[in-house]
Design a protein around this motif. Sequence first.
Motif, short mmCIF file in Angstrom:
data_model
loop_
_atom_site.label_atom_id
_atom_site.label_comp_id
_atom_site.label_asym_id
_atom_site.label_seq_id
_atom_site.Cartn_x
_atom_site.Cartn_y
_atom_site.Cartn_z
N PHE A 52 29.54 38.02 33.41
CA PHE A 52 30.64 38.93 33.35
C PHE A 52 30.83 39.32 35.21
O PHE A 52 32.28 40.01 35.46
N LEU A 53 30.48 39.36 35.97
CA LEU A 53 30.62 39.13 36.62
C LEU A 53 31.24 38.65 37.56
O LEU A 53 32.24 38.40 38.21
N ASN A 91 35.57 34.26 40.69
CA ASN A 91 34.80 34.24 41.66
C ASN A 91 32.89 34.69 41.99
O ASN A 91 32.16 36.08 41.02
N ALA A 92 32.22 34.30 43.22
CA ALA A 92 31.02 34.58 43.22
C ALA A 92 30.61 36.06 43.21
O ALA A 92 31.49 36.47 43.83
N PRO A 93 30.26 37.21 42.35
CA PRO A 93 29.60 38.29 43.07
C PRO A 93 28.81 38.43 44.53
O PRO A 93 28.44 37.50 44.86
N SER A 94 29.30 39.26 45.30
CA SER A 94 28.46 39.81 46.17
C SER A 94 27.09 40.24 46.15
O SER A 94 26.88 40.36 44.71
N LYS A 95 26.28 40.30 47.13
CA LYS A 95 25.29 40.56 46.14
C LYS A 95 24.82 41.53 46.39
O LYS A 95 24.03 42.31 46.08
N LEU A 96 25.94 42.77 47.24
CA LEU A 96 25.90 44.05 46.85
C LEU A 96 26.13 43.94 45.54
O LEU A 96 26.11 45.41 44.60
N ALA A 100 29.96 46.34 30.74
CA ALA A 100 30.25 47.67 31.01
C ALA A 100 29.89 48.01 32.29
O ALA A 100 30.41 48.26 33.10
N VAL A 101 28.75 47.44 32.38
CA VAL A 101 28.81 47.85 33.92
C VAL A 101 29.16 47.13 35.61
O VAL A 101 29.53 47.13 35.77
N ALA A 102 29.45 45.39 34.28
CA ALA A 102 29.99 44.89 35.39
C ALA A 102 31.30 45.37 35.58
O ALA A 102 32.48 45.33 37.20
#
Length: 247
Positions: A102-103, A110-115, A144-146
Motif C-alpha cells: 500500500f505504501l 514510487n518506493a516509500p522513504s525509510k522515514l 489506513a496506516v499507509a
Amino acid sequence: MWKVHAYYGFGPLSAYLAVNYLDRFLSAYELPQGNAWMTQLLSVACLSLAAKMEETEVPLSLDLQAKFVFEARTIQRMELLVLSTLKWRMQAVTPFSFIDYFLHKLNDGNAPSKLSVSRAVELVLSITRGVDFLAFRPSQIAAAVALTVLGETHIVEVERAMNFCTHVEKERVLRCCELIQDMMLMRDMSHKTAGSSISSVPRSPIGVLDAACLSYRSEDATVGSHATCHESSPANKRRRISRLPFS
C-alpha cells in the motif's frame, strides 16, 4: 510484554504476533478471574512463542519476565496451552504483510522513504494497543496506516488514492483512518498535559523552597490587599460590627 520486547530489541513483527496470540487466546479461552499472575504468565508465553517464530536469537523463557518469576516448566505448559488453543496456527497474517504494497500503491508506484516505513511500523504497533482496531482486517489496517503516513508528508487525494485499494472495503479503510486520527489526537493531548504538569514542578530542592516562599508571599500580599480593601469600605465595617455577638 512491551518492556521485555524493547529490552531485547525484538523486531516489530514479534511484538505484533505476541499481541495477536494473546487476543486470539483470550477470545477462545477464559482465564480465572482475579489472578493477575495468570495474565502475566500468558503474556510471557505469547512473547516467547512470537520470538521463537521470528527472532534468530531467543533468550531463555526465564529471562522474558518482568514482574512475576515463573519456572521454565510452568511457562512451557502455558505455551502448550496457547498452541493447542490456537490449533498451532501461529503464522498469522498481519498488517506488515500488506504495508509495503500500500505504501507503494498510494505513492504513485514510487518506493516509500525509510522515514515513511518507520512511521508506518510505529503506527501499526500503536494500533495493537487499541481494542477498537480488532474489528478491522490486517489489509484494511495496512491501507489506513499507509494513507495516514503519506498524508503527513504531502497532500493525498483520498478518492484517487482509494481507487488503488481495489481489494479492500473503502468505507472500512476510511473508518480505520478516523480511529487512527483520534488515537494520535488523544496521545498528543496526553503528552501536552503531562508536559505542562512536569514543567510546573520545580526541578531542585532550591526551586521547591523558592516556589514555596513565592506562594506564601503572594498569599500574604493577597490577604493584605483584601484586608486593606475591606477596612477602607464603610459598608464592610458596618457589616462586621452588626455581626458582633454583644451588639
